[in-house]
Design an enzyme around this catalytic site. Structure first.
Site, mmCIF file in Angstrom:
data_model
loop_
_atom_site.group_PDB
_atom_site.id
_atom_site.type_symbol
_atom_site.label_atom_id
_atom_site.label_comp_id
_atom_site.label_asym_id
_atom_site.label_seq_id
_atom_site.Cartn_x
_atom_site.Cartn_y
_atom_site.Cartn_z
ATOM 1 N N ASP A 184 -0.664 -5.926 9.085
ATOM 2 C CA ASP A 184 -1.693 -4.944 8.763
ATOM 3 C C ASP A 184 -2.866 -5.718 8.172
ATOM 4 O O ASP A 184 -2.722 -6.348 7.119
ATOM 5 C CB ASP A 184 -1.136 -3.927 7.753
ATOM 6 C CG ASP A 184 -2.136 -2.817 7.439
ATOM 7 O OD1 ASP A 184 -3.234 -2.803 8.048
ATOM 8 O OD2 ASP A 184 -1.826 -1.966 6.584
ATOM 9 N N LYS B 212 -13.523 -1.120 6.249
ATOM 10 C CA LYS B 212 -14.088 -1.869 5.130
ATOM 11 C C LYS B 212 -15.126 -2.887 5.600
ATOM 12 O O LYS B 212 -16.220 -2.944 5.068
ATOM 13 C CB LYS B 212 -12.985 -2.598 4.356
ATOM 14 C CG LYS B 212 -11.659 -1.876 4.292
ATOM 15 C CD LYS B 212 -11.563 -0.839 3.203
ATOM 16 C CE LYS B 212 -10.340 0.012 3.429
ATOM 17 N NZ LYS B 212 -9.839 0.731 2.304
ATOM 18 N N TRP C 42 0.876 -1.188 0.000
ATOM 19 C CA TRP C 42 0.000 0.000 0.000
ATOM 20 C C TRP C 42 0.914 1.241 0.000
ATOM 21 O O TRP C 42 1.794 1.341 0.875
ATOM 22 C CB TRP C 42 -0.863 -0.055 1.267
ATOM 23 C CG TRP C 42 -1.868 1.045 1.412
ATOM 24 C CD1 TRP C 42 -2.731 1.509 0.464
ATOM 25 C CD2 TRP C 42 -2.126 1.799 2.608
ATOM 26 N NE1 TRP C 42 -3.518 2.505 1.003
ATOM 27 C CE2 TRP C 42 -3.174 2.706 2.309
ATOM 28 C CE3 TRP C 42 -1.589 1.800 3.893
ATOM 29 C CZ2 TRP C 42 -3.675 3.599 3.251
ATOM 30 C CZ3 TRP C 42 -2.094 2.684 4.832
ATOM 31 C CH2 TRP C 42 -3.132 3.569 4.506
ATOM 32 N N ALA D 249 -6.679 -5.136 7.037
ATOM 33 C CA ALA D 249 -7.718 -4.125 6.823
ATOM 34 C C ALA D 249 -8.948 -4.695 6.123
ATOM 35 O O ALA D 249 -9.913 -3.974 5.895
ATOM 36 C CB ALA D 249 -7.144 -2.969 6.001
#
Ligand code: LMR
Length: 394
Positions: free
Chosen positions: A208, A243, A127, A210
């Site tokens: 991470d 999300k 990202w 998400a």
């Protein structure tokens, strides 16, 4: 003094959002920023979120501060959702953060605080904001190879070979599921091999995550994170509710830190609370309260899980539709990987020139590295998109 400021490099994803908004063409297709859209192109408020907000509004009697670590109903609920029983609860420190990005930033700051010389190994690609934040914090970035541009799968041998070069005291950033931007993910055998390498080389993993629930399911998507957390002495986890609860603008995230034993937990917890205080004092509460209200109520939780599953399955179906359509148009299996990838994104694997042509000639917006947001399509636009991809020369 303001004259000393220099223009900051634009964030590619956010820049694309603006370009899309400014495009007057009706047929335009937005495959840019990672936001879920339903078949009508709307990012809906989930049913359970609406119901939880109503309950909160009716029951809330004060807007006074929570603690620096956020509301414990939220942090406990999120720990259970992500880690279940994989690690002893009294080894986990956790703080609510301003979204997943806040958790990532705090995690990096914690690493720098513990070891100012730590290098952070990041997948190539990752990202873009990971890179931007690390650069801003002055933390040395070490890329590890991750994606095989030929197979569009994980280049696992290269990943392991590169991580062999990490030194004790370095940290390794891993995507828990639904790798952003590629959509290519580790399987459980590979996760175990990564855990072994982390232990062998004395490396700190920072995961991470998400997109829990967007790939193979809530439990399945947490499996890699649970395996790492259970296998290594120390681990950081940054998680986002943007999300999977669809509460993007509420900025709801959490940073968890797992210690080797319960003796360190209080110190870690206290340090993370201090980092929150130094950045913005108290973390936002509204989104966190929505999440804890849903997770702690059996009916709301069941409804949230059902709607999340609908979202997940709709993205899987779109993947399959696009792969099928491209097979039909090209007479080849070149794009079959789209159906095998998981999560919101796939990297199409075409040149920046083709990405540019797709945008200017066909009104198709994807990130320059050919990352596409699967949820930006719908059954009606899939054939148009597939034709554009072929016509643009992919
Ligand atoms: C994305 O990658 O598109 C999302 O995570 C949104 C963002 O903030 O970049």
């Amino acid at each position: 003094m303001f004259e000393t400021l220099k223009q900051q490099p634009a964030d590619k994803i956010l820049q694309l959002m603006l370009m899309y908004a400014a495009d007057p063409r009706e047929q335009k297709i937005d495959l840019g920023v990672g936001v879920y859209k339903n078949a009508d192109g709307i990012t809906p408020v989930m049913r359970a979120v609406k119901a939880a907000e109503k309950r909160i509004w009716e029951a809330e009697t004060t807007k006074t501060y929570t603690g620096l670590t956020g509301d414990s109903a939220f942090t406990n609920g999120m720990i259970s959702l992500l880690l279940d029983e994989s690690v002893a609860r009294d080894t986990i420190a956790a703080v609510a953060t301003t979204g997943g990005t806040g958790a990532v930033r705090l995690g990096f700051e914690l690493i720098r605080m513990m070891n100012p010389k730590a290098r952070i190994w990041v997948s190539d690609p990752t990202w873009p904001n990971h890179i931007a934040i690390l650069n801003y914090l002055g933390i040395e970035i070490k890329p590890y190879r991750y994606f095989n541009a030929e197979t569009r799968g994980v280049d696992f041998d290269a990943m392991i070979a590169d991580l062999q070069g990490a030194e004790p005291g370095d940290a390794v950033l891993l995507h828990g599921c639904c790798h952003n931007p590629t959509g290519a993910n580790l399987n459980l055998v590979q996760w175990q091999a990564v855990a072994d390498l982390l232990n062998d080389r004395g490396l700190l993993p920072m995961i991470d995550i998400a997109y829990q629930g967007f790939g193979d399911g809530l439990e399945e998507d947490a499996a890699g994170t649970r395996l790492i957390a259970a296998s290594v002495p120390e681990c950081l986890i940054a998680s986002s509710c943007s999300k999977n609860f669809g509460i993007y603008r509420e900025r709801t995230g959490i940073l968890m830190a797992i210690s080797a034993d319960s003796g360190r937990q209080a110190l870690v917890q206290d340090t993370m609370a201090t980092l929150n205080r130094l950045a913005y004092s108290f973390p936002p509460d509204h989104g966190a309260r929505i999440v804890s209200t849903i997770l702690n109520d059996p009916d709301l939780r069941a409804d949230w899980m059902a709607e999340l599953e609908e979202v997940r399955l709709s993205m899987l179906s779109l993947r399959q539709q696009l792969a099928d359509e491209l097979r039909r148009l090209t007479g080849s299996d070149r794009f079959a990987f789209l159906a095998g990838h998981r999560g919101m994104f796939s990297r199409l694997g075409v040149s920046p020139e083709i990405v540019e042509r797709l945008r200017t000639d066909y009104g198709v917006y994807m990130v320059g590295d050919s990352r596409m947001n699967i949820a930006g399509m719908n059954s009606k636009t899939v054939p148009i998109l597939a034709q554009a991809i072929v016509d643009a020369g992919a």
